[in-house]
Write a protein that holds these residues in place. Structure first.
Motif, PDB file in Angstrom:
ATOM      1  N   THR A 216      45.908  41.844  45.051  1.00 18.86           N
ATOM      2  CA  THR A 216      46.468  40.548  44.678  1.00 18.86           C
ATOM      3  C   THR A 216      45.676  39.416  45.328  1.00 18.86           C
ATOM      4  O   THR A 216      45.364  38.419  44.682  1.00 18.86           O
ATOM      5  N   ASP A 217      45.339  39.571  46.602  1.00 18.33           N
ATOM      6  CA  ASP A 217      44.565  38.535  47.293  1.00 18.33           C
ATOM      7  C   ASP A 217      43.198  38.340  46.652  1.00 18.33           C
ATOM      8  O   ASP A 217      42.705  37.218  46.549  1.00 18.33           O
ATOM      9  N   LEU A 218      42.596  39.426  46.211  1.00 18.01           N
ATOM     10  CA  LEU A 218      41.298  39.348  45.545  1.00 18.01           C
ATOM     11  C   LEU A 218      41.389  38.561  44.239  1.00 18.01           C
ATOM     12  O   LEU A 218      40.554  37.703  43.957  1.00 18.01           O
ATOM     13  N   VAL A 219      42.406  38.862  43.445  1.00 15.15           N
ATOM     14  CA  VAL A 219      42.576  38.169  42.162  1.00 15.15           C
ATOM     15  C   VAL A 219      42.842  36.688  42.401  1.00 15.15           C
ATOM     16  O   VAL A 219      42.251  35.821  41.743  1.00 15.15           O
ATOM     17  N   ARG A 220      43.705  36.371  43.356  1.00 14.43           N
ATOM     18  CA  ARG A 220      43.972  34.961  43.686  1.00 14.43           C
ATOM     19  C   ARG A 220      42.692  34.245  44.108  1.00 14.43           C
ATOM     20  O   ARG A 220      42.442  33.112  43.702  1.00 14.43           O
ATOM     21  N   ALA A 221      41.901  34.908  44.948  1.00 13.27           N
ATOM     22  CA  ALA A 221      40.655  34.307  45.423  1.00 13.27           C
ATOM     23  C   ALA A 221      39.697  34.034  44.264  1.00 13.27           C
ATOM     24  O   ALA A 221      39.030  32.997  44.232  1.00 13.27           O
ATOM     25  N   LYS A 222      39.629  34.951  43.315  1.00  8.44           N
ATOM     26  CA  LYS A 222      38.732  34.753  42.176  1.00  8.44           C
ATOM     27  C   LYS A 222      39.179  33.563  41.328  1.00  8.44           C
ATOM     28  O   LYS A 222      38.353  32.772  40.878  1.00  8.44           O
TER      29      LYS A 222
END
Length: 123
Positions: free
Chosen positions: A50-56
């Motif tokens: 989830t953090d990765l998707v938000r960061a992208k």
């Protein structure tokens, strides 16, 4: 149109599938999970991704990039983690995470099958 359970079951038929989860981007919570192993919990992987998707999404906004994320691929020594945000208005803020055994999976076919499953998912 497929409901969540049917979509997750279809994803588990993809060659090399180890697990799959439907995830809420706002909370990081899984709305549905299938598969997994003693060493690999799809819900835990999904929460972390989830953090990765938000960061992208933040990066795309900062760069002023147009368009949408089709998928995000994480390649590990023994696995692929394929992340696919839902594109239908009813799926806004949700994404699928498919965990694949790298030795058994065909990445191109898995991406295509997940795209089809995502397109048929009715929430």
């Amino acid at each position: 149109m497929a409901n969540t359970d049917i979509a997750l079951k279809e994803a588990m038929t993809i060659d090399g599938a180890l697990g799959v989860a439907l995830v809420d981007l706002a909370s990081g919570m899984s709305l549905g999970v299938m598969g997994g192993t003693a060493d690999l919990d799809p819900a835990v992987a999904a929460a972390g991704h989830t953090d990765l998707v938000r960061a992208k999404y933040r990066t795309m906004e900062m760069l002023g990039l147009e368009g949408a994320i089709e998928d995000i691929l994480i390649t590990l020594t023994r696995q692929y983690h394929l992340i696919r945000p839902l594109t239908a208005p009813s799926g806004a803020g949700l994404f699928l995470v498919l965990l694949l055994d790298r030795q058994r999976a065909n990445l191109a076919l898995a991406r295509r099958r997940l795209q089809v499953i995502e397109g048929e998912l009715d929430l």
